[in-house]
Design a protein around this motif. Sequence first.
Motif, short mmCIF file in Angstrom:
data_model
loop_
_atom_site.label_atom_id
_atom_site.label_comp_id
_atom_site.label_asym_id
_atom_site.label_seq_id
_atom_site.Cartn_x
_atom_site.Cartn_y
_atom_site.Cartn_z
N ALA A 233 0.79 -1.23 0.00
CA ALA A 233 0.00 0.00 0.00
C ALA A 233 0.83 1.29 0.00
O ALA A 233 0.33 2.35 -0.33
CB ALA A 233 -0.97 -0.01 1.18
N THR A 234 2.09 1.20 0.39
CA THR A 234 3.04 2.33 0.36
C THR A 234 2.57 3.58 1.14
O THR A 234 2.70 4.71 0.66
CB THR A 234 3.39 2.78 -1.09
N PHE B 173 -0.73 10.50 -1.37
CA PHE B 173 -1.38 9.24 -1.74
C PHE B 173 -2.15 8.66 -0.55
O PHE B 173 -3.31 8.30 -0.66
CB PHE B 173 -0.29 8.26 -2.20
N SER B 174 -1.49 8.60 0.61
CA SER B 174 -2.13 7.93 1.76
C SER B 174 -2.85 8.90 2.69
O SER B 174 -3.69 8.49 3.49
CB SER B 174 -1.10 7.12 2.55
N THR C 209 -1.68 -1.19 -5.83
CA THR C 209 -1.14 -0.38 -4.74
C THR C 209 -2.04 0.83 -4.50
O THR C 209 -2.25 1.64 -5.39
CB THR C 209 0.31 0.04 -5.10
N ALA C 210 -2.59 0.90 -3.29
CA ALA C 210 -3.51 1.98 -2.94
C ALA C 210 -3.71 2.00 -1.43
O ALA C 210 -4.32 1.09 -0.89
CB ALA C 210 -4.85 1.78 -3.64
N PRO C 211 -3.18 3.02 -0.78
CA PRO C 211 -3.40 3.08 0.66
C PRO C 211 -4.87 3.38 0.99
O PRO C 211 -5.56 3.98 0.18
CB PRO C 211 -2.52 4.26 1.12
N ASN C 212 -5.29 2.98 2.16
CA ASN C 212 -6.66 3.22 2.65
C ASN C 212 -7.70 2.58 1.74
O ASN C 212 -8.54 3.26 1.14
CB ASN C 212 -6.94 4.72 2.82
N MET C 213 -7.64 1.28 1.65
CA MET C 213 -8.55 0.55 0.79
C MET C 213 -10.00 0.73 1.22
O MET C 213 -10.88 0.89 0.39
CB MET C 213 -8.15 -0.93 0.84
N ARG C 214 -10.23 0.74 2.54
CA ARG C 214 -11.60 0.90 3.01
C ARG C 214 -12.18 2.24 2.54
O ARG C 214 -13.29 2.31 2.02
CB ARG C 214 -11.66 0.80 4.55
#
Length: 754
Positions: free
Chosen positions: A17-18, A41-42, A184-189
């Motif tokens: 998630a980086t 990003f995050s 890759t994607a932070p904060n999936m929820r």
Amino acid sequence: MDSAKNVHYRTCPLCEATCGLEIHTVNGEVTHIEGDKQDPFSKGYLCPKGFSLKELHHDPDRIREPMIRKGTEWFTVSYEEAFKEVRKGLRGVIEKHGRDAVGVYLGNPNVHNLSGMLYLPIFLRELGSRNQYSASTVDQIPKQLAAEFMYGSDFSIPIPDIDRTHYFLVIGANPIVSNGSLMTAPNMRGRLKSLQERGGRLVVVDPVRTATAKLADEHHFIKPGTDGYLLFSILHTLFDEGLTKESHLADHVNGLSEVKKLAKDFPPEKMASVCGLDSETIRTIARDLSSATCAAVYGRMGTCTQAFGTVNSWLIDVINYVTGNLDREGGVMFTTPATGGRTSKKGYRFNRFRSRVSGMPEVLGELPVSCLSEEMDTPGEGQIKAFVTVAGNPVLSTPNSKRLQNAMENLEFMVSVDCYLNETTRKANVILPAPTPLERSHYDLSFYQLSVRNISHYSPPVFDKKEGQLDEWEILLNLTALVGEEEPDQDAVTKIDDATIEYLIKKDINNDRSPIYDRDPKDIFEALEGQTGPERMLDYMLRSGPYGDHFKQQDGLSLKKLEENSHGIDLGALKPRIPEVLLTHTGKVELAPELIIKDVTRLKKEASSQSDMLLIGRRNLRSNNSWMHNLPVLMKGKDRCTLWLHPTDGEKLEIQDGELAEVQSEVGLLEVIVELTNDIMPGVGSIPHGYGHGLSGVKMTVAKENKGVNTNVLSDEKRHDAISGTAVLNGIPIKVSKIKSGREKHGAVRTESI
Ligand SMILES: Nc1nc2c(c(=O)[nH]1)N[C@H]1C(S)=C(S)[C@@H](COP(=O)(O)OP(=O)(O)OC[C@H]3O[C@@H](n4cnc5c(=O)[nH]c(N)nc54)[C@H](O)[C@@H]3O)O[C@H]1N2
Ligand SMILES: Nc1nc2c(c(=O)[nH]1)N[C@H]1C(S)=C(S)[C@@H](COP(=O)(O)OP(=O)(O)OC[C@H]3O[C@@H](n4cnc5c(=O)[nH]c(N)nc54)[C@H](O)[C@@H]3O)O[C@H]1N2
Ligand code: SF4
Ligand SMILES: [Mo]
């Protein structure tokens, strides 16, 4: 670097998630870690593992110095002494048995590590052994191989455009827990909730009502191992009901008619009973996919690590294409990473050689790890006699662990680069200590190639290394020197490092697809002067990449620019890339690759397993494969290494919640505590992997208290995806029975102790 009180910004290297971290330190100690709110990003998100970097760094069990084993005792030694011992061990085996007698296993953290990504290929080239293995063949290789065949490059994996899609079909993945993989994607929820808030639908197909399924608008159980039938029957419906969309890519695609012909044989009405979804549900999924403004189908571990992993991965992309969603906003798209993607091609990296014992084909430069134990325990020329592991724990993560453990007993020499004395490294003769994430710089070379936005973020080390401590790339170049003809020392490291950058530059100035094609190499060497190691390589890749300054030709990215932007740089949403991204011989998307099409015949024949009970795996948010079980902050709470069963199965087997059950597969046997849950499909059992820390010689104090059982004593090395050789870790036939006597609880594993 750290002095007194400081705040450091960096990305978390623990999963894909980086996330951006804000790390507070005082006099060389981490005081606390937060999410970096300024990370573009995050935006401040982090999971419990992000905090745990503090405990990881300060863990008293972590290996900090080179160690040599004599019998069962370990001694701390100098690097010089350690390399001398490794040289003797590896060169001794090479001289006696040849280069193929050195087997190498590369574990997952290497792809989260700049040193591993940049310097392991150099070590492997110098070593020249065919016996190269990695965690990829217990993971994502089917997806990479499908991409290699369809688009001409294994890293050209179309990524769900999750932030713009309107319909997201998730098959065999649990991104709420895993935080996303090959996506890759932070904060999936947060991202999945946004999808729903903009009127989109989340649909999950999984034998478990997972955390992702609980968030979804629809969840459908599927019988493990049958996704190929489901995917083909979705495809069938799309053709049958005229739901396919005329694609803007029609001129760039080969093989559609062949695919259409194949799909005829998979009507939902015939496939429904095989996969456990009813035919109307399958038809509805196809209709919804087609009518959505834009849609993305996504599959991960559940679709890869099964007998039809490559076919599944291909079918997912085919469905994305025929619904008009390939290379399109809100569909699935290719990234444009700042360090550049592959720009040239020498043919498919598949089956260029075969394994010695079972004749399994090479896949993307390596052999499937399912062959590792037989290559170790079968006598003959080329038998593995020495073993090198870097950031891996194959004893817990690869199939038929018992056989591998036995095979490792016969090794003449073993060296590991690692930070723990674990189930695998305990058998090494020498361990070379890997620095912790906070002692090294970081850049997500792999994951920005698989990201839902184009991002570039460089993290300098938080702490200085100790006097004399080697960085991981220096360890790897010392190993490179000693398997070649060189003495392992600083001169050799410098020489190989310089030769590597020279090679890269020369290659690019001769490649007409490179932004620095035909440039004078002198300009480039001059611009990089004063730098060494991963930083020089990264600077070079950034500057010669698609957003780079192309060595003073334009205002663009460089390492310096990233250093000035300590929260990272957002390079924007993904953009359409066909046809320029394609590297196939024909320059087109190959929708019907020959090898995959051939395997469809096998799919037709092997309807599905006849077993009453099938074993699958699962992940937990506070865990990461096998190696973070020594951190108290993550391990608190109840025992997680249990066998999940549906209450109807519990009743049939007369097993109550909390009781001990015996689980038997074709290759192994273990005892494990049962947890009954309505969230799992009847006929399916689930045990997480990465446990089984009770083996003698393991020095992980906290992990040993929660030792759990090693589920890979049950996975069979002979069961794998026929094309890629990837192990079947989901859908393993098992028998579960109640243990009558009141034996000791907490996973005493009979088969495991050696
Ligand atoms: N917290 C945490 N995060 C992690 C990791 C971790 O260990 N812990 N590991 C990291 C790694 S290395 C990886 S590769 C990724 C993996 O990322 P994911 O693939 O998202 O994670 P899994 O939990 O393995 O999800 C696989 C899902 O497939 C389901 N499944 C099993 N068999 C089948 C089947 O036959 N068909 C279908 N349709 N579904 C099936 C399982 O029930 C499970 O929900 O996660 C990464 N992130
Ligand atoms: N049954 C079953 N088995 C599975 C899976 C499953 O779902 N089910 N999942 C599979 C998947 S997706 C994966 S990725 C594999 C993981 O399998 P592996 O990669 O073999 O195992 P890990 O548990 O990730 O172990 C990583 C090792 O690297 C060390 N390490 C950590 N950081 C560093 C570093 O920076 N440098 C060095 N040199 N060492 C470091 C750790 O101490 C540990 O020994 O497991 C696979 N096995
Ligand atoms: S989600 Fe992954 S990258 Fe983000 S903090 Fe957790 S482990 Fe680190
Ligand atoms: Mo993985």
